[in-house]
Write an enzyme that holds these catalytic residues in place. Structure first.
Site, PDB file in Angstrom:
ATOM      1  N   GLU A  17       0.714 -10.676  10.685  1.00  0.00           N
ATOM      2  CA  GLU A  17       0.359 -12.101  10.778  1.00  0.00           C
ATOM      3  C   GLU A  17      -0.002 -12.658   9.416  1.00  0.00           C
ATOM      4  OE1 GLU A  17      -2.313 -15.666  11.342  1.00  0.00           O
ATOM      5  OE2 GLU A  17      -2.657 -13.807  10.258  1.00  0.00           O
ATOM      6  N   GLU A  18      -0.769 -11.864   8.652  1.00  0.00           N
ATOM      7  CA  GLU A  18      -1.270 -12.369   7.366  1.00  0.00           C
ATOM      8  C   GLU A  18      -0.160 -12.526   6.332  1.00  0.00           C
ATOM      9  OE1 GLU A  18      -4.044 -13.652   7.214  1.00  0.00           O
ATOM     10  OE2 GLU A  18      -5.506 -12.588   8.469  1.00  0.00           O
TER      11      GLU A  18
ATOM     12  N   HIS B 258     -11.314 -13.790   4.578  1.00  0.00           N
ATOM     13  CA  HIS B 258     -10.344 -13.092   3.720  1.00  0.00           C
ATOM     14  C   HIS B 258     -10.978 -12.400   2.533  1.00  0.00           C
ATOM     15  CE1 HIS B 258      -6.342 -14.929   5.289  1.00  0.00           C
ATOM     16  NE2 HIS B 258      -7.059 -14.335   6.210  1.00  0.00           N
TER      17      HIS B 258
ATOM     18  N   ASP C 198     -11.628 -11.703  11.160  1.00  0.00           N
ATOM     19  CA  ASP C 198     -10.211 -12.076  11.098  1.00  0.00           C
ATOM     20  C   ASP C 198      -9.351 -10.826  11.007  1.00  0.00           C
ATOM     21  OD1 ASP C 198      -7.810 -13.315  10.768  1.00  0.00           O
ATOM     22  OD2 ASP C 198      -8.221 -14.069   8.754  1.00  0.00           O
TER      23      ASP C 198
ATOM     24  N   HIS D 121      -3.745 -11.183  16.416  1.00  0.00           N
ATOM     25  CA  HIS D 121      -3.161 -10.317  15.380  1.00  0.00           C
ATOM     26  C   HIS D 121      -4.095  -9.171  15.065  1.00  0.00           C
ATOM     27  CE1 HIS D 121      -5.243 -11.561  11.564  1.00  0.00           C
ATOM     28  NE2 HIS D 121      -5.251 -12.774  12.054  1.00  0.00           N
TER      29      HIS D 121
ATOM     30  N   ASP E 152      -7.422 -16.027  17.399  1.00  0.00           N
ATOM     31  CA  ASP E 152      -7.468 -15.602  15.995  1.00  0.00           C
ATOM     32  C   ASP E 152      -8.774 -16.108  15.393  1.00  0.00           C
ATOM     33  OD1 ASP E 152      -6.936 -14.852  13.420  1.00  0.00           O
ATOM     34  OD2 ASP E 152      -5.083 -16.006  13.212  1.00  0.00           O
TER      35      ASP E 152
HETATM   36 ZN   LIG Z   1      -6.202 -14.516  11.276  1.00  0.00          ZN
END
Ligand SMILES: [Zn+2]
Length: 508
Positions: free
Chosen positions: A323-324, A450, A289, A277, A352
């Site tokens: 994706e998120e 995140h 990420d 992603h 990922d």
């Molecule tokens: Zn991810």
């Protein structure tokens, strides 16, 4: 546009502390020599892509989230790199509904007035209804004792004596949160609280604060709904005369975004989809990420073109959007395939998060021997290719479950075998993992998961290069294979019996 809070327990995960695996099943590898490609995929090449993505985030409000200028600029970078290597990338556009929360609250009105803290004590579920409700609380078929097996709220019969107008207090277990909340609403509940189940499941937090989604469907539920921990839920269930207030306010916003797809030559009836992603969360630049997975597949694509050998089977490099927000791009991609085209997809490789600083080398558990949920036929072979490869390099690995937390989900859900790699997210490293992989026990595998600090400083280049070499090895191995990956039972198998996640959020 500000997205939801910092709570997406992103895709993937849940590192279970299992034995290091060096098993070498038969027929795993077709013996393809990938040395030249692996030699061409270097840390310097990977770093260049990470630096470019960091620069994109720096120039675009610090993130690269779907629907933003940072995503557009990320895509432009990837497309320019692919074009320079001789590919002809295309954009596949799609749109989806994003739940954007504007107010959230949970209070105990009586007997003991308490204001609970959002993201610490409770979380309003995605696609909760909006409302400001104060009402007595009624527990619905909860089980606080023994194994805490729970079907709370899953059957209409659970609500036979439910007083209309009350808030329904339910326990995680058996059915989806959506089903519980819809049943409560149908029984006249004014609001719903679902608390974590409180049972031990390896690799799964079933005690802490529950971050849930009511999607699918991507529509508001009829009543406000919050998730909480087992501890607080059990306290609510045993408090006499409990009155709570739940506040939830949100809008649905349409996000328009796209995937970037680029193909090699080769047999189209054995297409190998190699995905990562491209979007980040809104809270940070997303360099681990998933700049790390993006860099690994992009560099693999570039070096395959450089080496100049056409693969036997078509490779489709896929840079997924959204994706998120719940695996939107990969789900859209698979939804657009005809039955014939699904059969023509040999497999999906998913990458990922490949450079976590406190890493474990996870390989998806394709054969289900570690977690009980096998991917479709062929997934065990994909897992075996990775295990053989890492064993040949003297690098330890650990299995990670197919639980719906990343972009392989739509593939396995449609009978396409899948596999991939992952180096860890929010889970703390266990002592056993630290003994095998080094790093710090008790600290998150990705301490900036995140968050704003998921910058270029948050990537371990050494492990990223190891994983990128495994990416290159697996991609070229499957691009050169002369047999069907999934044997004779194409489109068979199942991979979602225990699916618990829809991307970042828990479904059940
Ligand atoms: Zn991810």
């Amino acid at each position: 546009m500000q997205r939801k809070h910092i709570r997406r327990v992103c895709a993937i995960g849940i590192g279970a502390a299992l034995a290091v695996s060096f098993s070498v099943p038969a027929l795993a590898d077709n013996g393809t020599d990938t040395t030249a490609l692996r030699d061409a995929v270097t840390a310097e090449g990977l770093l260049e892509h990470l630096e470019a993505l960091q620069a994109v985030a720096d120039a675009n409000d610090g993130n690269r989230a779907a629907g933003t200028s940072g995503y557009e600029a990320s895509a432009e970078y990837v497309e320019a790199q692919l074009r320079a290597a001789g590919y002809d990338p295309v954009r596949q556009y799609f749109e989806y509904q994003q739940y954007v929360e504007s107010a959230a609250g949970l209070e105990q009105v009586s007997p003991n007035p308490i204001v609970y803290v959002d993201q610490e004590d409770f979380d309003i579920m995605e696609f909760s209804g909006s409302g400001d409700v104060t009402a007595p609380v009624t527990a619905v078929d909860v089980n606080l004792a023994g194994d805490r097996a729970s079907t709370s709220g899953c059957e209409a019969a659970d609500f036979a004596t439910f007083p209309a107008g009350n808030i329904a207090l339910m326990q995680r277990g058996t059915c989806s949160f959506r089903q519980k909340v819809d049943n409560a609403a149908a029984a006249g509940a004014s609001g719903a609280i679902v608390f974590n189940q409180g049972n031990d499941v390896p690799g799964d937090d079933r005690f802490g604060l529950l971050f849930g989604t009511l999607n699918p469907p991507a529509e508001f539920a009829d009543i406000p709904a919050a998730g909480t921990s087992f501890e607080l839920g059990a306290e609510f269930a045993t408090t006499e005369g409990l009155v709570l207030r739940i506040l939830a306010e949100a809008t649905l916003e349409t996000v328009e975004t796209f995937n970037v797809l680029a193909d090699t030559a080769g047999r189209t009836d054995r297409t190998v989809v190699v995905g990562a992603h491209l979007d980040s969360v809104a809270e940070g630049p997303g360099i681990n990420d998933n700049g790390s997975g993006t860099a690994a597949i992009l560099e693999t694509a570039i070096q395959i073109a450089e080496l100049g050998d056409d693969p036997r089977n078509r490779i489709r490099f896929a840079f997924w959007g959204g994706e998120e927000d719940g695996l939107q791009g990969s789900s859209y991609y698979v939804s657009q395939l005809t039955k014939r085209e699904i059969k023509d997809h040999a497999l999906n490789l998913n990458f990922d998060m490949l450079g976590s600083t406190n890493f474990v080398r996870f390989v998806y558990d394709g054969d289900g021997n570690a977690f009980g949920t096998a991917g479709p036929n062929g997934s065990s072979r994909i897992e075996a290719v990775f295990l053989d490869y890492f064993a040949s390099q003297g690098l330890a690995t650990e299995p990670t479950a197919f639980d719906g937390r990343s972009d392989y989900f739509a593939f396995i859900n449609n009978g396409i075998p899948a596999g991939g790699l992952f180096t860890g997210a929010e889970d703390p490293k266990t002592a056993e993992q630290a003994a095998v992989f080094g790093g710090t026990a008790g600290e998150a595998l990705d301490p900036c998961y995140h968050q704003e600090c998921d910058t270029i400083e948050n990537v371990d280049l050494t492990v990223l290069e190891q994983m990128a070499d495994a990416v290159a090895h697996s991609v070229w191995t499957f691009a050169e294979t002369t047999s069907a990956v999934n044997g004779t039972a194409r489109g068979g198998g199942n991979g979602v019996a225990n699916q618990e996640f829809m991307g970042s959020n828990l479904l059940k």
